[in-house]
Design an enzyme around this catalytic site. Structure first.
Site, PDB file in Angstrom:
ATOM      1  N   SER A 140       6.907  24.954  35.919  1.00 32.95           N
ATOM      2  CA  SER A 140       7.786  23.996  36.595  1.00 32.95           C
ATOM      3  C   SER A 140       9.162  24.626  36.733  1.00 32.95           C
ATOM      4  O   SER A 140       9.504  25.578  36.004  1.00 32.95           O
ATOM      5  CB  SER A 140       7.898  22.708  35.768  1.00 32.95           C
ATOM      6  N   TYR A 153       8.394  17.810  28.140  1.00 38.66           N
ATOM      7  CA  TYR A 153       7.904  18.462  29.357  1.00 38.66           C
ATOM      8  C   TYR A 153       8.569  19.815  29.559  1.00 38.66           C
ATOM      9  O   TYR A 153       7.890  20.838  29.767  1.00 38.66           O
ATOM     10  CB  TYR A 153       8.157  17.550  30.549  1.00 38.66           C
TER      11      TYR A 153
END
Length: 260
Positions: A140, A153
């Site tokens: 990401s 995350y």
């Protein structure tokens, strides 16, 4: 139909929807046989039926090491040796650092980081034995920068970046290429629970140089490139697919910003 993955067998985790589904569709269109690995029975079965004989769905928990061994064995029996793994499965929790529980943190790392580690361990021996293979780890932009409200995350996605580097060092000289893809904002159910239109979502991306949210098909295209022989000398690197999000933040009203 293209041929960039002709004759190749691929496993795509989290392959039933979002970026995983877009990747599964594109890989089949480019000649691959695709194992759609996901916990979502209905979506996975429907996608496999849509894609035809070159795709099959396996219900699969990426956090279960024994399940990985079973998956690889069954895919090899059905399609042949695994040439490509796209480690795409992931979850997200939006909580401040002090509100994130120990269980929250472990759950996200188990899926997003441990799951990718187990996937690499499961497919690498066969790839090494055949002297070739490509592993694409989906990270990401939050594995490239900090982000409030995403402690679990972001930590997992930074971990994927490190995992990719180590795997690249250890597997490259054995014929296995390992790279990571770092998507920015992408129009999937993870970021668009209310089915807001793409045009509406674009209005919230004024801070991004390309001025829009990304589509799952655009991330799939990056994974296709890294999985294909076109990327035969690309190894251990990060491909950022973020519309310029990590480039910088606009100071609106000053020269060079949109509308200035």
């Amino acid at each position: 139909m293209g041929s960039r993955l002709a004759g190749k067998v691929a496993i795509v985790t989290g392959g039933a929807r979002g970026m995983g589904a877009a990747t599964s569709r594109l890989f089949v269109a480019e000649g691959a046989k695709v194992a759609i690995a996901d916990m979502l029975d209905a979506e996975g079965a429907a996608l496999a039926a849509e894609l035809g004989e070159n795709a099959r769905f396996w219900k699969h928990d990426v956090t279960d090491e024994a399940a990985w061994a079973t998956l690889v064995a069954e895919v090899e029996a059905a399609f042949g040796g695994v040439d490509v793994l796209v480690n795409n499965a992931g979850i997200i929790i939006f909580k401040g650092l002090l509100d994130t529980t120990h269980d929250d943190f472990k759950r996200v790392l188990d899926v997003n980081l441990v799951g990718e580690f187990l996937g690499i361990k499961a497919v690498a021996p066969g790839m090494i034995a055949r002297g070739k293979g490509a592993i694409v780890n989906i990270s990401s932009v939050d594995g490239m920068k900090g982000a409030n409200c995403l402690v679990a995350y972001a930590s997992s996605k930074w971990g994927v970046r490190g995992l990719t580097k180590v795997a690249a060092m250890e597997l490259g000289h054995k014929g296995v290429r390992v790279n990571s893809v770092h998507p920015g904002g992408v129009d999937t159910i993870m970021s668009n629970h209310g089915s807001v239109s793409r045009a509406e979502l674009n209005t919230t991306y004024s801070h991004v140089p390309l001025q829009r949210i990304g589509g799952p098909e655009e991330v799939a295209a990056a994974s296709l490139f890294l999985a294909s022989d076109d990327a035969s000398y690309i190894h251990g690197t990060e491909v950022v697919v973020d519309g310029g999000m990590t480039t910088g933040v606009y100071y609106h009203g000053f020269p060079g910003a949109p509308g200035a």
